[in-house]
Design a protein around this motif. Sequence first.
Motif, PDB file in Angstrom:
ATOM      1  N   LEU A   1       0.956  -1.228  -0.214  1.00 25.05           N
ATOM      2  CA  LEU A   1      -0.119  -0.082   0.030  1.00 25.05           C
ATOM      3  C   LEU A   1       0.737   1.135   0.030  1.00 25.05           C
ATOM      4  O   LEU A   1       0.610   2.309  -0.604  1.00 25.05           O
ATOM      5  N   ASN A   2       1.897   1.352   0.538  1.00 23.99           N
ATOM      6  CA  ASN A   2       2.795   2.468   0.910  1.00 23.99           C
ATOM      7  C   ASN A   2       3.541   2.682  -0.631  1.00 23.99           C
ATOM      8  O   ASN A   2       4.266   3.565  -0.656  1.00 23.99           O
ATOM      9  N   GLN A   3       3.431   1.721  -1.310  1.00 21.11           N
ATOM     10  CA  GLN A   3       4.463   1.898  -2.607  1.00 21.11           C
ATOM     11  C   GLN A   3       3.539   3.108  -3.529  1.00 21.11           C
ATOM     12  O   GLN A   3       4.121   3.441  -4.731  1.00 21.11           O
ATOM     13  N   THR A   4       2.387   3.267  -3.111  1.00 21.84           N
ATOM     14  CA  THR A   4       1.526   4.135  -4.242  1.00 21.84           C
ATOM     15  C   THR A   4       1.343   5.363  -3.471  1.00 21.84           C
ATOM     16  O   THR A   4       1.002   5.438  -2.129  1.00 21.84           O
ATOM     17  N   SER A   5       1.200   6.585  -3.977  1.00 26.35           N
ATOM     18  CA  SER A   5       0.966   7.977  -3.615  1.00 26.35           C
ATOM     19  C   SER A   5      -0.632   7.861  -2.919  1.00 26.35           C
ATOM     20  O   SER A   5      -0.651   8.633  -1.769  1.00 26.35           O
ATOM     21  N   MET A   6      -1.404   7.301  -3.429  1.00 28.75           N
ATOM     22  CA  MET A   6      -2.702   7.136  -2.736  1.00 28.75           C
ATOM     23  C   MET A   6      -2.970   6.171  -1.924  1.00 28.75           C
ATOM     24  O   MET A   6      -4.012   6.087  -1.119  1.00 28.75           O
ATOM     25  N   GLN A   7      -1.939   5.152  -1.610  1.00 34.39           N
ATOM     26  CA  GLN A   7      -2.008   4.127  -0.491  1.00 34.39           C
ATOM     27  C   GLN A   7      -3.082   3.234  -0.564  1.00 34.39           C
ATOM     28  O   GLN A   7      -3.827   3.217   0.289  1.00 34.39           O
ATOM     29  N   THR A   8      -3.573   2.846  -1.991  1.00 37.52           N
ATOM     30  CA  THR A   8      -4.636   1.936  -2.012  1.00 37.52           C
ATOM     31  C   THR A   8      -4.593   0.826  -2.977  1.00 37.52           C
ATOM     32  O   THR A   8      -3.566   1.058  -3.889  1.00 37.52           O
ATOM     33  N   PHE A   9      -5.309  -0.225  -2.937  1.00 38.86           N
ATOM     34  CA  PHE A   9      -5.485  -1.041  -4.040  1.00 38.86           C
ATOM     35  C   PHE A   9      -6.415  -0.600  -4.951  1.00 38.86           C
ATOM     36  O   PHE A   9      -7.315   0.121  -4.610  1.00 38.86           O
ATOM     37  N   ILE A  10      -6.530  -1.185  -5.990  1.00 38.85           N
ATOM     38  CA  ILE A  10      -7.482  -0.799  -6.991  1.00 38.85           C
ATOM     39  C   ILE A  10      -8.633  -1.889  -7.329  1.00 38.85           C
ATOM     40  O   ILE A  10      -8.621  -3.198  -6.832  1.00 38.85           O
ATOM     41  N   ASP A  11      -9.752  -1.778  -7.779  1.00 35.36           N
ATOM     42  CA  ASP A  11     -11.048  -2.568  -7.822  1.00 35.36           C
ATOM     43  C   ASP A  11     -11.038  -3.004  -9.387  1.00 35.36           C
ATOM     44  O   ASP A  11     -10.683  -2.257 -10.120  1.00 35.36           O
ATOM     45  N   PRO A  12     -11.392  -4.080  -9.751  1.00 39.30           N
ATOM     46  CA  PRO A  12     -11.682  -4.688 -11.142  1.00 39.30           C
ATOM     47  C   PRO A  12     -12.498  -3.769 -11.990  1.00 39.30           C
ATOM     48  O   PRO A  12     -12.376  -3.488 -13.082  1.00 39.30           O
ATOM     49  N   GLU A  13     -13.363  -2.933 -11.154  1.00 38.80           N
ATOM     50  CA  GLU A  13     -14.277  -2.071 -12.133  1.00 38.80           C
ATOM     51  C   GLU A  13     -13.619  -0.833 -12.702  1.00 38.80           C
ATOM     52  O   GLU A  13     -13.824  -0.353 -13.648  1.00 38.80           O
ATOM     53  N   GLU A  14     -12.647  -0.664 -11.874  1.00 39.53           N
ATOM     54  CA  GLU A  14     -11.604   0.471 -12.735  1.00 39.53           C
ATOM     55  C   GLU A  14     -11.013   0.373 -13.820  1.00 39.53           C
ATOM     56  O   GLU A  14     -10.886   0.919 -14.684  1.00 39.53           O
ATOM     57  N   ILE A  15     -10.484  -1.170 -13.799  1.00 47.61           N
ATOM     58  CA  ILE A  15      -9.738  -1.569 -15.096  1.00 47.61           C
ATOM     59  C   ILE A  15     -11.025  -1.646 -16.118  1.00 47.61           C
ATOM     60  O   ILE A  15     -10.874  -1.291 -17.509  1.00 47.61           O
ATOM     61  N   VAL A  16     -12.045  -1.958 -15.873  1.00 48.50           N
ATOM     62  CA  VAL A  16     -13.309  -2.258 -16.945  1.00 48.50           C
ATOM     63  C   VAL A  16     -13.500  -0.842 -17.443  1.00 48.50           C
ATOM     64  O   VAL A  16     -13.841  -0.694 -18.624  1.00 48.50           O
ATOM     65  N   GLY A  17     -13.340   0.159 -16.581  1.00 43.95           N
ATOM     66  CA  GLY A  17     -13.925   1.586 -17.153  1.00 43.95           C
ATOM     67  C   GLY A  17     -12.584   1.989 -17.922  1.00 43.95           C
ATOM     68  O   GLY A  17     -12.878   2.554 -19.251  1.00 43.95           O
ATOM     69  N   MET A  18     -11.587   1.528 -17.882  1.00 43.79           N
ATOM     70  CA  MET A  18     -10.444   1.848 -18.902  1.00 43.79           C
ATOM     71  C   MET A  18     -10.748   1.098 -20.105  1.00 43.79           C
ATOM     72  O   MET A  18     -10.381   1.497 -21.283  1.00 43.79           O
ATOM     73  N   VAL A  19     -11.182  -0.051 -20.110  1.00 43.01           N
ATOM     74  CA  VAL A  19     -11.546  -0.989 -21.146  1.00 43.01           C
ATOM     75  C   VAL A  19     -12.429  -0.323 -21.989  1.00 43.01           C
ATOM     76  O   VAL A  19     -12.220  -0.284 -23.242  1.00 43.01           O
ATOM     77  N   LYS A  20     -13.550  -0.001 -21.342  1.00 42.56           N
ATOM     78  CA  LYS A  20     -14.795   0.668 -22.159  1.00 42.56           C
ATOM     79  C   LYS A  20     -14.074   2.062 -22.766  1.00 42.56           C
ATOM     80  O   LYS A  20     -14.501   2.120 -24.011  1.00 42.56           O
ATOM     81  N   TYR A  21     -13.231   2.842 -22.146  1.00 44.59           N
ATOM     82  CA  TYR A  21     -12.832   3.787 -22.830  1.00 44.59           C
ATOM     83  C   TYR A  21     -12.030   3.663 -23.989  1.00 44.59           C
ATOM     84  O   TYR A  21     -12.101   4.159 -25.329  1.00 44.59           O
ATOM     85  N   LEU A  22     -10.981   2.671 -24.031  1.00 45.11           N
ATOM     86  CA  LEU A  22     -10.217   2.159 -25.072  1.00 45.11           C
ATOM     87  C   LEU A  22     -10.873   1.629 -26.185  1.00 45.11           C
ATOM     88  O   LEU A  22     -10.416   1.774 -27.498  1.00 45.11           O
ATOM     89  N   LEU A  23     -11.974   0.964 -25.923  1.00 44.53           N
ATOM     90  CA  LEU A  23     -12.766   0.460 -26.962  1.00 44.53           C
ATOM     91  C   LEU A  23     -14.008   1.546 -27.495  1.00 44.53           C
ATOM     92  O   LEU A  23     -14.334   1.120 -28.534  1.00 44.53           O
TER      93      LEU A  23
END
Length: 267
Positions: A214-236
């Motif tokens: 968690l401390n490796q990221t500035s926002m100190q958080t993991f991400i959720d699968p839905e956030e990846i899906v959002g980028m997939v939808k944008y790129l498509l």
Amino acid sequence: MAKEIKEMRIAVTGAASGIGSVIANELSSLGARVAICDKNAERVQAFTADHEDIFTSVGNVSNETDVIDFFSNVEAKLGGLDALINNAGIAGPTTNLEEFNFADWQETISVNLNGAFLCSKEAIPMLRASGGGSIINIGSTSSFFGTPLRSAYSATKWALIGLTKTWAMEYGHENIRVNAICPGSVNGPRIERVINKEADERDTDPSVVKEAYLNQTSMQTFIDPEEIVGMVKYLLSPIAQKVSGQAIAIDGHTESLSQVRIPREDS
């Protein structure tokens, strides 16, 4: 004119569970005709029972015959292809170089790298026949940083970026776009397994490793699968029709993937 997602025929690899299943389900819900493959027959069976509108197939992306059969079935079932999402991948071992088993190295390379190569190779003629299309490779923040104890995984994710940029250059003139999405640690069972393996390797508590991640990221958080899906939808989507050759991180801004530091006991 660029197609909307609801008009697309999309293949997603390694999609009977995890991130891939979330991607496939969302794209199908938007009206796309979706086909998935996965090497785990039990997971494919369970996924099929819950997703009657999605074509499913059991197959290993590292096996050329399985890949050829899958895309042949995609052509038969969907009538062509507009997008491929190379999601299939494995975490590989968590160990230092000296203790790395060569067979484990080969398996990780075969699934994560050879799989993307084989699937993309079969997809290109189908995308060309459709007048263009999109390939999305699922990379990782390990595509940009060294990742201690994860030699094979890191090697494959760096290599995916090279392939992404190379294929974007080779096929851009045919209106075929190639991009990579590079997530940080994704909430779910897989990252928990990785954390537990690293804790065992370092002889420490999993909570110590998780805090370090968690401390490796500035926002100190993991991400959720839905956030990846959002980028997939944008790129498509049509709005991304000029986006190609990019490696896009979704990670809360990773600063480094430095080693977990375990305090040494006084000698």
